[in-house]
Design an enzyme around this catalytic site. Structure first.
Site, short mmCIF file in Angstrom:
data_model
loop_
_atom_site.label_atom_id
_atom_site.label_comp_id
_atom_site.label_asym_id
_atom_site.label_seq_id
_atom_site.Cartn_x
_atom_site.Cartn_y
_atom_site.Cartn_z
N CYS A 1 0.82 -1.21 0.00
CA CYS A 1 0.00 0.00 0.00
C CYS A 1 0.85 1.26 0.00
O CYS A 1 0.34 2.34 -0.27
CB CYS A 1 -0.92 0.03 1.22
SG CYS A 1 -1.77 -1.52 1.52
N HIS B 1 -3.79 7.90 6.78
CA HIS B 1 -3.87 6.69 5.96
C HIS B 1 -5.31 6.20 5.98
O HIS B 1 -5.87 5.90 4.94
CB HIS B 1 -2.89 5.65 6.50
CG HIS B 1 -2.78 4.44 5.62
ND1 HIS B 1 -2.39 4.52 4.30
CD2 HIS B 1 -3.01 3.12 5.88
CE1 HIS B 1 -2.39 3.30 3.78
NE2 HIS B 1 -2.75 2.44 4.72
N HIS C 1 -9.73 2.32 -0.77
CA HIS C 1 -8.29 2.17 -0.53
C HIS C 1 -7.66 1.69 -1.83
O HIS C 1 -7.77 0.52 -2.20
CB HIS C 1 -8.06 1.16 0.59
CG HIS C 1 -6.61 0.97 0.96
ND1 HIS C 1 -5.60 1.74 0.46
CD2 HIS C 1 -6.02 0.08 1.81
CE1 HIS C 1 -4.44 1.34 0.95
NE2 HIS C 1 -4.68 0.34 1.79
N SER D 1 19.86 43.71 -54.10
CA SER D 1 20.72 44.88 -54.07
C SER D 1 21.53 44.90 -52.77
O SER D 1 22.20 43.94 -52.42
CB SER D 1 19.88 46.15 -54.25
OG SER D 1 20.71 47.30 -54.36
N HIS E 1 -15.84 -27.85 -41.64
CA HIS E 1 -16.09 -26.93 -42.76
C HIS E 1 -14.74 -26.49 -43.31
O HIS E 1 -14.07 -25.65 -42.73
CB HIS E 1 -16.90 -25.74 -42.23
CG HIS E 1 -17.24 -24.72 -43.26
ND1 HIS E 1 -16.40 -23.69 -43.60
CD2 HIS E 1 -18.35 -24.54 -44.03
CE1 HIS E 1 -16.97 -22.93 -44.51
NE2 HIS E 1 -18.15 -23.42 -44.79
N ASP F 1 -26.21 -24.14 -43.10
CA ASP F 1 -25.40 -24.49 -44.25
C ASP F 1 -26.12 -25.49 -45.15
O ASP F 1 -26.15 -25.35 -46.38
CB ASP F 1 -24.05 -25.06 -43.80
CG ASP F 1 -22.89 -24.44 -44.55
OD1 ASP F 1 -22.84 -24.61 -45.77
OD2 ASP F 1 -22.04 -23.77 -43.94
#
Length: 1985
Positions: free
Chosen positions: A536, A671, A711, A980, A1293, A1479
């Site tokens: 922690c 805490h 916490h 120039s 298949h 199918d």
């Protein structure tokens, strides 16, 4: 009183390195000296930060005096700054040591004579006011900064004269000294050297002198002077002109600031002699002393002999003198000789004894929090978190289903397997969101990254923006000094990933150390990285480490924080079983009903600097960390139980460190987890130390964030710190949840003065009556206690407003979406905060931001102007960003554009601009020219009264100052052009002329004009017309006979020069012809014969200046082309001849010097030249930019131009831009960056538990997440492809022999997902009637070898709609959608009506087809034959085969089948609609395409889309025989065909499939899509069925069209080849396909400007991608291809170029080894050059002992168009099988090389073991009669004949011990598969070598030359080499590394060359040493080819 102590400081030319090394060594024993060294460096750092970028670059980044030595030794210190500073520091360091040894030395009562020459006067000045060591350290630290300023000023003044490498001084010894003035005068006159460039005598004595001058002048002097060539000359390390009275003196005020130290008094007994006045300096303070010292340094010459002689008069006679030599100096001999001549006895004091001094306090010890960012439960930002606290929100909730199913683990007894006793926590809303593109991470890698790591990256970026930190923006943000400290205590994501198997990115994604490492890698920081796990206390520990690193100066900026994300039930279970967690909800901190803590998630990051740095950097300080302490509860009864005494001790310690008393603390952030023991112990310890009753005036307030947000474990410390810090800003203490109603009964509160607030409490300095300080506690379960003291920030100073009225506001982003969103957010912010400072907004968005490639910029003088600009941009389409810096052209304005006050705004407000102008003014004054500054600085200046000299000087000074200013801001030219007189400024900008020379020549030129030309007699006529007009004028003798062309500006614009009267007549003539013209308001006719009178004077003046070689391209407007050689004749012609501007611009465009991206910046008072440029080119207005404009504020023009440069992709030095105004500016808080995120969350699954959970259906297994709101429904499901029931369906298949998931599975998943939502998952609810619409299959799903493949099904529905939108994707690549469709609730009534109408249409077709079959006009197939024909494409298992019989029309366009639905083979199967049935009922349409035996077998028809499927599932039965009728049709003119199927149960249609689309494609294309290496050829002929009718018609005809995409969607979205074209895909399409596969990117995200590195393509991935491209196309590309062509656009361009040539196919032929066919081949990787070259023979490099081509990937380019191949080991991927002999392995390498180049001559080589294999291949080739041009062997000893019996058997341990694995360990983590594989291959190679017996080459058969290259350094120390196992090391490490043949001569003969290179065996193969290695190899190849 006369002195008997002398301090000799020498000058700044002495060698500093030995002196510095001595004092650095002594500083270990002297705290005073140690502190001085750091403090001096600090001051110099701050001064260097104020220098120009070019000046800073010469010093480099430094943190210590040792770093400054690097600048000196690397010869980058061309301005002498490091030299002068180091000498100063060394001399003061010596004085400190002497003063420590003799404390009276610096006493104010001690008489001292101090002597110094030039720069030596500066340390002497510090000693003048210091009365003890402490004062000396303080003053000298300040003076170190002054030294830096002086060095820079010396350099600047000198560079204005000449910017050339070389020394500015030499010394002369001997009698010639007396003749020097005569020699110099003669030289100057002979060479026509102007005064400012002359050599001069700066220091002289009777026997030697020092001559200073510009390097080129001194060089010429020494070359041409016969007398000097015979003299003793020493070139000195002089970096500029000093003691130069003929030069303009600098402004000494700029060298001395307002430090209070300047008021220190000079000690009464201290005599510091002036080297010019030969008397003590006058004055009473340091302030008085320094200007006089500056004058002696810069202006006054000196005679040391006289100085030392005069010095003797201040010394005490008759007593031995102590002469302290403070660092080495050449003046010692001269001084001692002088003193002895005056009769003094001298005791020399050099090395002072060392005494241990008392420790000095090092700075404030305080660290500022300057930025923060975070995410918390219910809050996506710190501000939102604060609002939750103020609103008393308590945010616990049930664990979200996307984490894991809490109900599966919940067991209140806690006894079950992985049981949890509570289902509560506090959670982030979207923990999976991540902007992977922003951080150059591919989606594939992002999914492997711990979400904490991902979110911390977001938070760090946001915190940096909050802090205003950008790399290298200040001394404290030097990227080499930024460290990262991350706390992390969780491995949840690694545990979550384990069931899914290991991917190659899992290591860097889940190993915690990679979080700070990835941050440093991304942001390019070199500071230390730490990942801390202290449970922690992890993030608190991380912040503590960062604090200490800053205080200890281990870094200058620190990033600290961390994360806590809950992703698995493991820790929830562990904490439950440990009794830590509350079973009733949130953390009940301080409450009577507290029963444990509630877990929480959080992300938090803060940015830290030392307080002093934060103040200096103008940062916003949120809070200050005054002190930090950490200890451990060692005496507690249990490791997890808190210990009050330990907590009390940590409080005392942290208060002591901060220098505070308990009563000074006004608040404690506890805490406070809500555990009874923890809260009670913490309150008790706080009361005992901080809050005893009667000892406080006001109660101590305490609180804890965990009651609100839970916490957050590892992130709890940073959460508490952030809450506490923000309280200072908000001025409020938030209320504590549940207080006071539920306050617990804590005994300690009765004896303490503590307040737990139930309501918000004011928290300001006034409310508590003193400065606010607080304590933040953080304890961890393992017993650690962390404690911080936080203090409120310093009160911000009130700042004066920024004097600039106009500003630039920028917005940038990594991608277009983020850019647009950032703009929208900024606009809304400005609308809501219209009163903010525009200057602060500009400062924040420019100088205090990181900038990206996608950009927008706005300039204006109000917030409204910025908002209007944003609105305009948002209303139109964005342009693509500029990926590369565009070319920049500086165009310098010519004469006639001036006006009064043309730089007034800049002069008034910009110190840098003002300093340049005033410096140039001083230079001109030294030449005797009149002042001109008022023409620039004052708008009211009478410009009409100004002389030509003043006007010309003002114009050029303005342009020089502007050019310098732009360069300082980061805008430097690639090309310059000047109209120039503007060409003089252009030559300065290009480095041809120095500033002094440019001003001198311009001033002399103007003076000559004034003196030799008469005003008003001549003039200039500007003409504007068409090109035909101009041509006619130039051919008109009436005009051209009396004038001449002065300027050719464009095809339609010229300027004529001539006598004024003639020009008036021409003007009238042209106006009569309607041609626009006007007489220019100029007094002379420039570029005409009027200038003839100044030619010789100008030539003479110009001959005395230095013309350098241009550093950038110069386009001459005299010659009209690029020009490189300038001299006095050029300037004469330039003045006399015409300006050819038109041709100059044309040359730029025709020669590719500019393009459409070029940016043209006019440097001058008005944008005159830009008009001329645009009339000659097609430059757009946004590319034609100006510096200044008459009538506009200077800052308006500059800000608009800067905005344009920024948008064009230029890197603006914004800190430099704002430097002069830093004290007027503040950092403001702006909206956060808008990340372009994608969700990379993955729900936790546990393999064993999954098997226990009943799947929803056979095809759809689990609900991952479900969200129901008032408006919509959303759910996510998953299915495991490897689940036995589903895998069985898929394996049944096969498409062209490859197992592919059928479309029926997708339909079943979609139907089941919709049904689940409609019935709330109830299996008992009646089936809803559903339709499937718009099914699209984009990417096939093929089961992988492992069983961890998971499919994710997303389903969404608006509550107002009856449609569900479904997408299906592989969970490993959620961005790649495999299939999508719409599921709709069926309207039964409408459906019944529709199918009755359908039946009326279908029944006649069925009857007609049946009748045809009866009459023999149609084909009749039984079921088995039907499926045999269909096997042309489809291979079904029995479960799919429902067709019993089929009738097919003769043209195969319609069919009728009887179908029996297959029965279930397993009782466990459950469906909404079986995919087998889907199918069986619908594949009749596919048969009509792919079962037609007359169709070519080279083509197939693949289903890609289904418009509508209606099947009434509840009506279907396996006991019923159905009829299916199908017909097909072709879409007009395309490769797309449509099929329709209708399903009948008697006279009832029970389903139909309409609009099934098929695409015809080559079978080989299908194979590539499916990843099949070779197409399967049908060898068995299917017999043609005989019928009573006509033969079967030919196959379906195809009719190409352009209406449809040319590639089927299944091809991964890559644009491929049309079916009628070659089977081969384009190289680019394959590259894109592989990019998508490897990175997980979506194709839509890949844009032409995408950089490969930005999407996470690293070197390993690059090799993988290119190998796949080679496998698919046969084209081999360089291993560095994706680095050489870094964007998709670059790669596409190159690939298209390559496709114009024949591709090189890889070799397929087999090789015979020992009579057996070799089953392995070497992979030959093209590393560099073209795959084929007609001009150059390729180079073959054989891989080293690790076997991989990657060894050579860092090689630089070895030659133009030179193919370089790396030959990999055949066993590189399975080294365990490398068991053959050396000869057999070499034969394989030989075969691979010959497959690329069948015959010689050859060039071979190899590094390490590769060199030995290369030798053997060369030998075999030579024996075969081939020629070997060269053999290149890199760092391996010759395989000499050894007694093999002595050699130990190689083991991994032995080869590791001899260093052979160290190269792998340097580059790979030992835990990776790759590392283990490379090491195993190394062992196999050594084992192979252990059995070899090398054969020498036959006589006369040798390579033309053998080159051996040695690394000079050993891998291991000599001592380690001596202990190596006997024998084995001798093959690799020579007994004596003589860098010669080392055994090779015995094998290859004597024709050898040897090279050596710095580095060891492995380092020479990587940067930087590999660069030198490449040069050596290039040299070798050059000798033989």
């Amino acid at each position: 009183m006369a002195a008997h102590n002398i301090l000799l400081f020498g000058d700044q030319a002495d060698a500093p390195i030995p002196m510095i090394r001595r004092i650095v060594e002594k500083s270990r024993y002297s705290k005073n000296l140690e502190y001085f060294l750091q403090s001096a460096v600090d001051n110099v750092q701050l001064e260097v930060a104020k220098l120009t970028p070019a000046e800073r670059e010469t010093v480099g980044s430094f943190q210590s005096v040792q770093d400054l030595i690097t600048a000196l030794t690397s010869k980058s210190d061309r301005h002498g700054i490091a030299q002068m500073v180091l000498v100063f520091i060394a001399r003061i360091g010596e004085l400190i040591l002497h003063a420590e040894s003799n404390p009276t030395l610096l006493s104010s009562s001690t008489p001292l004579l101090s002597l110094g020459i030039c720069g030596g006067l500066l340390p002497a000045a510090a000693a003048a006011v210091a009365t003890n060591v402490g004062e000396l350290v303080e003053v000298a630290s300040y003076m170190a900064g002054v030294n830096c300023r002086v060095a820079a000023m010396i350099s600047r003044r000198s560079l204005q004269i000449e910017d050339n490498a070389g020394s500015w001084a030499f010394s002369v010894l001997g009698k010639l000294v007396m003749q020097l003035p005569t020699i110099l005068d003669g030289f100057h006159n002979e060479q026509s050297i102007p005064r400012h460039r002359r050599a001069y005598i700066a220091i002289s004595t009777p026997t030697w002198a020092t001559v200073f001058g510009p390097p080129s002048v001194l060089k010429k002097l020494l070359e041409t002077s016969a007398a000097l060539s015979k003299s003793d000359i020493t070139i000195l390390p002089a970096f500029g002109a000093v003691h130069a009275g003929h030069l303009a003196a600098p402004e000494f005020e700029e060298l001395v600031d307002e430090s209070p130290l300047l008021n220190k008094s000079i000690k009464s007994g201290y005599k510091l002699l002036s080297g010019s006045k030969y008397a003590p300096f006058a004055g009473s303070s340091l302030r008085d002393l320094l200007p006089q010292i500056m004058l002696d340094i810069f202006q006054n010459s000196t005679n040391p002999s006289r100085l030392f002689e005069v010095g003797g008069s201040y010394l005490q006679k008759g007593k031995e003198l102590s002469l302290y030599m403070l660092g080495a100096t050449s003046y010692l001999v001269l001084l001692r000789r002088s003193l002895h001549a005056q009769g003094f006895d001298v005791a020399l004091k050099t090395n002072a004894p060392i005494l241990q001094a008392s420790e000095l306090r090092g700075g404030s010890g305080s660290v500022a929090i300057i930025g923060m960012s975070g995410q918390f439960p219910g809050a996506s930002s710190v501000d939102e978190m604060w609002e939750l606290l103020m609103q008393r929100e308590e945010l616990h909730k049930k664990i979200p289903s996307d984490r894991f199913n809490a109900d599966d683990y919940l067991d209140e007894t806690g006894r079950g397997f992985n049981a949890i006793t509570t289902a509560y926590g506090c959670f982030l809303e979207h923990p999976g969101l991540f902007d992977h593109k922003m951080f150059n991470v591919s989606p594939r890698e992002a999914m492997q990254m711990d979400p904490g790591q991902r979110l911390v990256m977001h938070a760090v970026y946001e915190a940096l923006e909050d802090a205003g930190v950008a790399n290298n923006g200040s001394v404290a943000t030097d990227s080499k000094r930024i460290g990262t400290y991350i706390g992390d205590g969780s491995d949840d994501w690694r545990e979550l990933q384990q069931p899914h198997g290991v991917d190659k990115y899992i290591l860097q994604g889940t190993q915690r150390s990679f979080t700070p490492g990835r941050l440093n890698h991304h942001f390019k920081w070199e500071g230390a990285t730490f990942c801390v796990d202290s449970a922690c206390g992890s993030t608190a520990s991380a912040v503590g480490l960062a604090y200490r690193a800053l205080v200890n100066r281990d870094c200058d900026t620190a990033i600290a924080g961390g994360s806590n994300i809950i992703a698995t039930p493991f820790w929830q279970s562990a904490l439950s079983k440990g009794g830590f967690l509350s079973t009733t909800g949130g953390c009940k901190t301080f409450r009577g009903d507290a029963d444990g803590y509630c877990r929480g998630e959080a992300i938090g990051v803060i940015v830290l600097k030392r307080l002093e740095d934060a103040l200096y950097d103008n940062d916003n300080i949120i809070s200050v960390i005054r002190s930090y302490a950490r200890n451990h509860s060692a005496d507690t009864v249990s490791i997890t139980r808190p210990h009050v005494p330990a907590q009390e001790r940590v409080y005392r310690r942290v208060l002591q460190k901060a220098g505070l008393e308990p009563n000074d603390i006004s608040y404690v952030e506890m805490h406070g987890t809500g555990t009874t023991a923890g809260d009670s112990a913490e309150l008790e310890s706080v009361v005992n130390i901080l809050a005893q009753k009667g000892e406080r005036e006001t109660p101590l307030v305490v609180g804890a964030i965990k009651a609100n947000l839970g916490h957050s474990e590892a992130a709890s410390g940073i959460s508490s710190i952030m809450k506490a810090a923000i309280m200072f800003r908000k001025g409020v203490i938030p209320p504590q949840v549940g207080i006071p109603q539920k306050l617990g009964n804590f005994e300690c509160l009765e004896r303490g003065s503590v307040l737990i607030p139930g309501n918000p409490i004011p928290y300001t300095r006034q409310s508590i009556g003193k400065k606010r300080t607080m304590i933040v506690n953080n304890f961890d379960a393992a017993g650690g206690n962390s404690c911080f003291v936080l203090e409120e920030p310093p009160v911000p100073q009130i700042k004066a407003p920024d004097p600039r009225p106009y500003h630039v506001v920028t917005v940038s982003a990594h991608c277009p979406q983020s850019l647009e969103r950032n703009e929208q957010l900024l606009r809304q912010f400005l609308l809501d905060n219209a009163d903010i400072s525009l200057a602060d907004l500009a400062y924040t968005t420019t100088a205090r931001r990181m900038h990206h490639s996608m950009r927008s910029a706005y300039s204006g003088n109000s917030i409204k102007a910025i908002v209007d600009g944003i609105n305009r941009v948002l209303s139109k389409k964005k342009e693509a960003p500029t990926a590369r810096k565009p070319p920049v052209v500086f165009a310098f304005t010519g004469q006639g554009a001036h006006y009064a006050g043309m730089g007034a705004d800049l002069f008034r407000s910009s110190q840098a601009f003002r300093a340049t102008i005033t410096s140039l003014q001083r230079i001109c004054e030294s030449h005797g020219f009149p002042p001109f500054v008022q023409l620039i600085s004052k708008s009211e200046s009478p410009v009409e009264k100004a002389t030509t000299v003043q006007i010309h000087l003002a114009l050029i000074a303005l342009e020089i100052a502007l050019a310098d200013l732009w360069k300082t801001w980061g805008i430097a030219p690639d090309l310059v052009i000047g109209h120039s007189i503007g060409e003089y400024a252009a030559l300065y900008a290009a480095g041809v002329l120095s500033a002094t020379d440019a001003m001198y020549i311009v001033g002399r030129r103007a003076t000559l004009i004034q003196e030799n030309c008469k005003e008003g007699t001549h003039g200039m006529l500007s003409i504007s017309g068409t090109s035909d007009d101009v041509a006619a004028i130039l051919s008109d003798e009436r005009i051209m006979s009396s004038c001449e062309v002065a300027c050719r500006n464009s095809p339609g614009m010229i300027v004529l020069s001539g006598e004024h009267e003639e020009l008036l007549q021409i003007e009238g003539l042209l106006k009569d012809q309607q041609i626009k013209c006007r007489l220019l308001d100029v007094p002379y006719a420039m570029h005409s014969h009027q200038m003839d009178g100044i030619v010789e004077g100008l030539r003479e003046a110009a001959q005395g200046v230095l013309f350098g070689t241009p550093r950038v391209k110069v386009i001459s407007t005299l010659l009209g082309v690029e020009h490189t050689k300038f001299d006095s004749d050029y300037l004469v012609r330039h003045t006399r001849q015409a300006v050819n501007f038109e041709q100059a611009i044309s040359h730029c465009t025709s020669h590719g010097l500019v393009d459409k991206t070029s940016l043209w910046l006019e440097i001058g008072p008005n944008p005159v030249s830009l008009g001329l440029i645009r009339s000659n080119t097609n430059v757009t207005s946004d590319r034609a930019l100006h510096s200044l404009k008459n009538g506009d504020d200077n800052w308006k023009s500059i800000s608009a131009t800067l905005a344009s440069f920024y948008k064009a992709g230029m890197s603006i030095q914004w800190r430099e831009y704002h430097r002069d105004f830093a004290n007027n500016l503040s950092l403001i808080t702006l909206p956060k960056y808008a990340f372009d995120t994608r969700d990379f969350w993955m729900k936790y699954t546990e393999g064993q538990r999954h098997s226990e959970v009943q799947p929803i259906s056979t095809c759809l297994h689990r609900l991952v997440k479900q969200e129901d709101t008032a408006k919509e429904q959303h759910a996510t499901f998953t299915a495991e492809i490897g689940h036995p029931s589903l895998l069985k369906i898929i394996k049944g298949h096969k498409l062209s022999g490859i197992t592919v998931c059928p479309a029926g599975v997708f339909s079943e998943m979609s139907l089941t997902a919709a049904r689940y939502l409609l019935t709330n998952g109830s299996s008992k609810a009646s089936f809803p009637s559903l339709s499937v619409l718009d099914t699209q299959i984009d990417h096939p799903i093929m089961p992988k070898a492992d069983s961890k493949q998971t499919v994710q099904v997303e389903i969404n529905r608006s509550k107002q709609s009856n449609e569900f939108f479904v997408s299906i994707a592989d969970q490993a690549k959620p961005s790649v959608i495999n299939s999508k469709c719409v599921v709709r609730l069926r309207d039964e009534h409408a459906f019944d009506l529709e199918r009755r109408q359908m039946l009326e249409v279908i029944q006649p077709k069925i009857a007609k087809l049946t009748k045809a079959a009866a009459g023999g006009r149609a084909n009749r197939f039984q079921g088995k034959l039907f499926y045999r024909l269909f096997a042309n494409l489809m291979d079904y298992t029995g479960q799919y085969e429902g067709v019993q019989e089929a009738i097919v029309s003769s043209d195969f366009t319609e069919a009728l089948a009887t179908v029996q639905l297959p029965k279930a083979q397993s009782s466990g199967e459950s469906w909404t609609l079986s995919p087998y049935w889907i199918d069986a009922l619908t594949h009749l349409a596919g048969f009509l395409f792919n079962g037609n035996p007359m169709n070519s077998g080279d083509y197939v028809f693949i289903g890609i889309h289904m418009e509508r499927m209606e099947i009434v599932a509840k009506d279907l039965s396996t006991d019923v025989t159905y009829q299916c009728y199908a017909f097909i049709e072709q879409s007009e003119g395309s490769d797309i065909y449509r099929g329709h199927v209708y399903i009948l149960d008697g006279d009832l249609i029970v389903g139909f499939l309409e609009g099934a689309r098929f695409r015809k494609m080559p079978r080989t294309t299908l194979h590539r899509i499916l990843g099949k290496a070779e197409p399967v050829k049908n060898t068995k002929q299917v017999p043609h069925p005989t019928t009573n009718g006509s033969a079967i018609a030919n196959g379906v005809n195809r009719n190409p069209s352009h209406n449809e995409p040319s590639t089927p969607p299944v091809a991964n979205g890559v644009n491929g080849t049309n079916g009628d074209q070659s089977d081969r895909k384009s190289l680019y399409s394959v590259l894109v396909q592989q990019l998508i596969e490897e990175t997980g990117m979506e194709e839509s995200e890949l844009t032409p400007s995408t950089f490969f590195v930005e999407i996470g393509v690293d070197s390993l991935m690059s090799i993988s991608i290119l190998a796949a491209l080679k496998a698919e196309t046969g084209t081999e590309l360089n291993a560095s291809f994706l680095m050489d062509y870094p964007t998709l656009e670059d790669a596409q361009r190159e690939l298209r170029r390559l496709e114009g040539k024949d591709s090189v196919n890889s070799n397929d032929q087999s090789t015979m080894v020992n009579g057996k066919e070799k089953t392995r081949e070497c992979n030959v990787v093209l590393m560099q050059g073209p795959s084929s070259s007609t001009s150059r023979k390729p180079v073959f490099l054989i891989a080293d002992g690790a076997g991989s081509a990657a060894a050579y990937i860092h090689f630089p380019k070895l030659g133009q168009d030179l193919p370089v191949y790396a030959v990999e080991s055949p066993w590189v991927n399975d080294p365990e099988n490398f068991v053959c002999s050396f000869d057999e392995a070499a034969a394989m390498y030989l075969a691979a090389i010959r497959s690329k180049q069948p015959h010689g001559p050859y060039i071979l080589g190899g590094w390490s073991a590769g060199g030995v294999f290369a030798y053997e291949v060369a030998r075999l080739l030579l024996e075969a009669g081939e020629r070997v041009l060269g053999l290149i062997i890199i760092d391996i000893t010759g395989p000499r004949h050894e007694d093999r019996s002595k050699v130990e058997s190689p083991t991994m341990e032995i080869i590791d011990q001899i260093g052979m694995l160290s190269g792998i360990e340097r580059n790979f983590d030992d835990t990776t598969t790759q590392s283990r594989r490379l090491k195993q291959h190394m062992l196999s190679t050594v084992t192979c070598f252990s059995k070899m017996d090398p054969t020498p080459m036959s006589p006369g058969r040798h390579p033309d030359c053998t080159f051996v290259i040695w690394a000079k350094k050993d891998i291991l120390p000599k001592a380690a080499l001596d202990t190596l196992p006997a024998g084995l090391n001798a093959w690799f490490y020579p007994s004596s590394h003589d860098l010669g043949p080392n055994g090779w001569d015995a094998l290859v003969g004597n024709k050898m060359e040897y090279f050596q290179i710095e580095g060891d065996h492995f380092s020479i193969m990587t940067a930087p040493e590999v660069t030198q290695l490449g040069k050596i190899i290039q040299e070798a190849i050059g000798k033989i080819s």
